[in-house]
Structures are given as structure tokens and as C-alpha cells.
Write an enzyme that holds these catalytic residues in place. Structure first.
Site, mmCIF file in Angstrom:
data_model
loop_
_atom_site.group_PDB
_atom_site.id
_atom_site.type_symbol
_atom_site.label_atom_id
_atom_site.label_comp_id
_atom_site.label_asym_id
_atom_site.label_seq_id
_atom_site.Cartn_x
_atom_site.Cartn_y
_atom_site.Cartn_z
ATOM 1 N N LYS A 1 -0.557 4.948 4.738
ATOM 2 C CA LYS A 1 -1.434 3.725 5.485
ATOM 3 C C LYS A 1 -0.818 3.750 6.666
ATOM 4 O O LYS A 1 0.256 3.398 7.060
ATOM 5 C CB LYS A 1 -1.335 2.442 4.862
ATOM 6 N N HIS B 1 0.760 -1.248 -0.060
ATOM 7 C CA HIS B 1 -0.015 -0.067 0.093
ATOM 8 C C HIS B 1 0.837 1.125 0.104
ATOM 9 O O HIS B 1 2.153 1.189 0.205
ATOM 10 C CB HIS B 1 -0.734 0.018 1.279
#
Ligand code: NAP
Length: 268
Positions: A160, A156
Site C-alpha cells: 500500500k 494493510h
């Protein structure tokens, strides 16, 4: 009848795209938008914030001030905010779609109590493709069984804040359930140093955080001589947002209960 939608975390990465996704769904209408009370965007126009032009929905700092203005709240924020919103929606009988991830065990319990009176759809991933992958993973785990090592790799963007991703954990749960294993006991989160040989029962998780990756997940089923990999790659947050808005329209017609995206898509 049009379903009245509120989006909280309206200025967030998901919030802005959720506002756009609501505007593209004929069954739904955006009637409220909420942000953190301290946000500099309180009072701004939600449509303008999402780059759509003015839509007349003013961003407020407290869900209770707009509680009569919507049927379903879509919440992609942080666990503490989602808990407070769940208490407000539970008390007012409003449905919820919850995309927030990273709840700890205590917060999960509090959430269960708060949402008991209402219909909610909670999913670690609202994309149709990922939910199809959950089905494929269940099938793969049942066919390949205890003859393979199972590893889950996710990647990601650098912003995040929780790891492994909620989607990776859901993938691990699907596989563990199919094999009759307790994920809490068999999960291995990263490896370093003298780890010893791999135990077949374990399910490994590896995390990458880099750049602007929207969300990649691969589950590897590795035997001697061959391996199966099931991969999903999200290239736009719109895949999550569209699914969440579809879930909101669906939730508005359901009796009180906890549902997930598999229910919405009829995959159960
Ligand atoms: P983000 O850009 O940080 O957005 C979160 C937003 O919520 C921010 O604007 C934040 O404001 C706001 N917020 C914080 N406290 C609030 C409160 N009390 N009331 C209202 N708004 C509040 O994060 P994101 O990337 O959009 O992700 C949000 C969550 O959704 C994460 O848990 C992520 O893992 C999850 N997610 C789930 C899916 C899925 O399909 N289920 C997909 C993508 C993301 P400040 O920035 O001012 O604090």
C-alpha cells in the site's frame, strides 16, 4: 437492462477481482478493460487475466478508445490516472465508481470540476461492513462525546502506497463531524519522542504496513475505567469489489451528482 461496465487498472490487485465480481453480478456485464498504456498486458484477454477463462474483452491502454463501449467506469488505480479518466468520463457523460485513494487537496479540486456533469460514487471503502461501521462510529461518538480519547489504528499489506488509509481518514471524519471538530486541526498522525500529555480534542492515527493484510481498522474510544472498540477486518478484496459493482449498477440510474456508498446502501 444490463449495465455495461469498464474496469480500469484491470491488472491491479483490485482490477482483477473487480473483473471477477462483475462476472458474478447478473445486472452487469464487463464490456471494456483498461490498463496503463505501457503495460505488457495490453491486448490480453481480461477474463483470462482474472483467472476466469477467456471473455473476449481485450485490455486497451486508453479509456478514450473504448469510451462508447460502457455506461460506468470502475476506477481503482492511482490519483493521476483517476483524474485523467474523470475528465474523459465527464466529457462523454459516463458514470464512474472511484475507489482510488490518496488524492491531495489540489487533485481533489480538479476531480470535483471534472465530475460535475456526471453521476459518480466515490468511497474510501466499498465494503458493506465498513459502511455499517461508519454508522456505528457516528453513534458511538455522539454518545461518548468529549469524555473519551479517540484513536484509530489501521493495518494493510506491504504494497500500500498511502497512509493513513482512506478508510481510516473517513472514520476520523465521521467521528470529527459527530463531535463538531475540524479533522484537519485535531488529527495527529503518529507520535514519537517527547510528545507531552495527550490533548482530549485530538484524534490519533496509527499505521501498520505488513505482509498481506487486506485491511484492518479499529477505532478506540477510551475513558478512565472502560473503552469501546469498533473493529472491521477485511479478509478478501472481494468485499470491496462486490460493493463497487453494486455501486456501479446503482450509479447508472442516478442523475448527475456525487454519491457515496452510504447512498447506495440507503444508510443516510
Ligand atoms: P494496484 O495493485 O497497484 O493496482 C493499480 C493498478 O492501476 C495497477 O495495475 C496500475 O498499473 C494501474 N494503473 C496505473 N496507472 C494507470 C493508468 N493511467 N491507466 C490504467 N491503469 C493504471 O493497487 P490496488 O491495491 O488494486 O489499489 C488501487 C487503489 O484502490 C489504491 O488507491 C487503493 O488504496 C484503492 N483501494 C480502495 C478500496 C476501496 O474500497 N475504496 C479498496 C482497495 C483498494 P501499474 O502497476 O503498471 O502501474
Amino acid at each position: 437492462m444490463t449495465v455495461r461496465i469498464a474496469v480500469t487498472g484491470a491488472a491491479g490487485r483490485m482490477g482483477r477481482i473487480l473483473i471477477e465480481a462483475v462476472s458474478q453480478n447478473d445486472a452487469c456485464e464487463l464490456t471494456a478493460a483498461i490498463e496503463r498504456p505501457e503495460s505488457s498486458l495490453i491486448g490480453a484477454d481480461a477474463g483470462e487475466l482474472a483467472g476466469l477463462g477467456k471473455n473476449g474483452v481485450v485490455i486497451v491502454g486508453d479509456v478514450n478508445s473504448v469510451i462508447n463501449d460502457f455506461d460506468v467506469l470502475i476506477d481503482f488505480t492511482v490519483p493521476a490516472a483517476t483524474l485523467a479518466n474523470a475528465k474523459a468520463c465527464g466529457a462523454a457523460g459516463k458514470g464512474m465508481v472511484i475507489g482510488t485513494t490518496g488524492f491531495n487537496a489540489e487533485q481533489k479540486k480538479e476531480l470535483d470540476a471534472a465530475i460535475a456533469p456526471i453521476a459518480i460514487c466515490q468511497a474510501s471503502n466499498f465494503s458493506t461492513g465498513v459502511n455499517l461501521c461508519f454508522k456505528l462510529l457516528d453513534m458511538a461518538a455522539r454518545v461518548l462525546g468529549d469524555d473519551v480519547d479517540i484513536e484509530i489504528v489501521e493495518a494493510h499489506h506491504r504494497h500500500k502506497i498511502d497512509a493513513p488509509s482512506g478508510t481510516a481518514l473517513s472514520m476520523g471524519q465521521v467521528v470529527a463531524d459527530a463531535l463538531g471538530r475540524d479533522l484537519e486541526k485535531v488529527a495527529v498522525y503518529g507520535r514519537e519522542g517527547q510528545t507531552g500529555a495527550r490533548d482530549r480534542e485530538t484524534i490519533g492515527f496509527a499505521t501498520v504496513r505488513a505482509g498481506d493484510i487486506v485491511g484492518d481498522h479499529t477505532v478506540m474510544f477510551c475513558a478512565d475505567g472502560e473503552r469501546v472498540e469498533i473493529t472491521h477486518k477485511a479478509s478478501s478484496r472481494m468485499s470491496f469489489a462486490r460493493g463497487a459493482v453494486r455501486a456501479a449498477a446503482w450509479v447508472s440510474a442516478q442523475a448527475a451528482g456525487r454519491y457515496d456508498m452510504q447512498d447506495v446502501l440507503g444508510l443516510k
